[in-house]
Enzyme design. Structure first.
Site, short mmCIF file in Angstrom:
data_model
loop_
_atom_site.label_atom_id
_atom_site.label_comp_id
_atom_site.label_asym_id
_atom_site.label_seq_id
_atom_site.Cartn_x
_atom_site.Cartn_y
_atom_site.Cartn_z
N MET A 73 9.19 6.88 0.74
CA MET A 73 8.53 7.68 1.79
C MET A 73 9.50 8.71 2.34
SD MET A 73 6.60 4.70 3.93
CE MET A 73 5.82 3.29 3.13
N MET A 110 5.41 8.35 -1.95
CA MET A 110 4.63 8.89 -0.83
C MET A 110 5.45 10.04 -0.26
SD MET A 110 3.48 5.20 0.64
CE MET A 110 4.71 4.41 -0.39
N SER A 125 6.18 -5.87 -2.76
CA SER A 125 6.67 -4.60 -2.21
C SER A 125 7.89 -4.88 -1.34
CB SER A 125 5.59 -3.95 -1.36
OG SER A 125 6.18 -2.98 -0.51
N GLY A 170 2.22 -4.44 6.53
CA GLY A 170 1.65 -5.31 7.55
C GLY A 170 0.36 -4.84 8.19
N MET A 228 -5.22 2.69 -2.57
CA MET A 228 -4.66 2.25 -1.28
C MET A 228 -5.74 1.53 -0.47
SD MET A 228 -1.47 3.08 -1.29
CE MET A 228 -1.19 2.38 0.34
N ASP A 257 8.45 1.38 -2.42
CA ASP A 257 7.75 2.42 -1.66
C ASP A 257 8.73 3.51 -1.24
OD1 ASP A 257 5.00 1.44 -1.45
OD2 ASP A 257 5.93 -0.27 -0.47
N HIS A 268 7.58 -3.50 -6.69
CA HIS A 268 6.99 -2.28 -6.11
C HIS A 268 7.95 -1.68 -5.08
CE1 HIS A 268 3.41 0.13 -5.02
NE2 HIS A 268 3.84 0.04 -3.77
N GLY A 309 3.29 -7.02 0.29
CA GLY A 309 4.56 -6.90 1.00
C GLY A 309 4.73 -8.02 1.99
N SER A 310 4.03 -7.91 3.13
CA SER A 310 4.23 -8.92 4.18
C SER A 310 3.72 -10.29 3.77
CB SER A 310 3.60 -8.46 5.50
OG SER A 310 2.32 -7.96 5.27
N ASP A 359 -3.04 -1.78 -3.18
CA ASP A 359 -1.85 -1.80 -2.32
C ASP A 359 -2.24 -1.72 -0.85
OD1 ASP A 359 0.66 -1.48 -1.22
OD2 ASP A 359 1.09 0.43 -2.20
N GLY A 360 -1.92 -2.78 -0.13
CA GLY A 360 -2.08 -2.77 1.32
C GLY A 360 -2.94 -3.90 1.86
N GLY A 361 -2.34 -4.75 2.66
CA GLY A 361 -3.10 -5.80 3.34
C GLY A 361 -3.62 -6.90 2.44
N HIS A 410 6.33 3.95 -6.03
CA HIS A 410 5.14 4.53 -5.39
C HIS A 410 5.64 5.67 -4.51
CE1 HIS A 410 1.76 3.75 -2.16
NE2 HIS A 410 1.68 4.96 -2.71
#
Ligand code: DX5
Ligand code: ZN
Length: 225
Positions: free
Chosen positions: A41, A72, A12, A149, A141, A39, A37, A201-202, A179-181, A70
């Site tokens: 927003m 959002m 991401s 992060g 998600m 994002d 990916h 991502g992070s 997606d996420g963490g 994605h």
């Protein structure tokens, strides 16, 4: 059943250094990323603002990786096909943001891309039971959307398992994206639960060597491929 799947790592760019985005993308290409990916927003659906159509358009010309947009944003149906025209090969919209998901998914497919539907952490799997028949993938998600992060929400694993079961029972050809963490410590459990497109991502761009980070995540999933 879960063996012999194709697992793809989807970096991401939200956590990338935008002042040298091209270099960062080349690094994840070398590391073996399968998807890029992006994002999107709008400051309304989520409390953050990122990038949109012009960025997708430039990146699509620059990278050989398929772009996974994605969205959002509120009113995703108005913009979804425009992201395909800009070069995205996958476009996902939140079920919470779209009262006309069937129409939006059809517009994405008609424009020539894969259509995805996204579930927030508190949205039940059952909310997309009907939609499963007309989408190509479901994005689950594992954090509340808006920021990179954040901590992985552990209950997501069971949600992915239940979604996987629903897809298998209905004999549908629908992939699960998460997606996420996601990081090196939990990637094996998300793949074991049934996710096939793994956004990070992070765990990639937050590391000094993004190429090595992608390679490490990929290697952690080889037993499932
Ligand atoms: C959050 C975004 C994610 C985010 C993931 O709203 O959808 O794609 O970049 O970042 P990490 O992997 O750091 O949680
Ligand atoms: Zn995302």
């Amino acid at each position: 059943m879960l063996n012999h799947r194709s697992i793809e790592i989807a970096p991401s760019i939200l956590s990338a250094n935008f002042s040298c985005l091209g270099d960062q993308i080349q690094a994840v290409e070398r590391g073996g990323a399968g998807v890029l990916h992006v994002d999107v927003m709008d400051g309304h659906f989520v409390p953050n603002i990122t990038v949109g159509l012009p960025v997708v358009k430039s990146l699509a010309k620059f990278t050989r990786l398929p772009i996974d947009a994605h969205l959002m944003i509120t009113q995703p149906g108005v913009y979804a096909a425009q992201f395909v025209e800009a070069g995205a090969r996958m476009v996902s919209v939140h079920v919470e943001a779209d009262a006309h998901l069937h129409r939006t998914a059809m517009s994405i497919k008609a424009a020539g891309a894969q259509a995805g539907v996204v579930l927030n952490p508190a949205t039940p799997v059952i909310a997309i039971e009907e939609a499963l028949q007309f989408v190509d993938y479901v994005l689950v998600m594992s954090v509340n959307p808006g920021f990179g992060g954040q901590q992985f929400i552990p209950q997501t694993l069971d949600k992915v398992r239940r979604l996987r079961q629903m897809i298998v029972e209905r004999q549908l050809n629908v992939r699960i994206e998460i997606d996420g963490g996601v990081d090196r410590a939990n990637i094996e459990s998300v793949v074991a639960a049934g996710a096939e497109i793994i956004v990070a991502g992070s765990a990639i761009f937050g590391k000094p060597d993004a190429e090595a980070a992608v390679r490490e995540l990929r290697e952690a999933t080889v037993q499932w491929v």
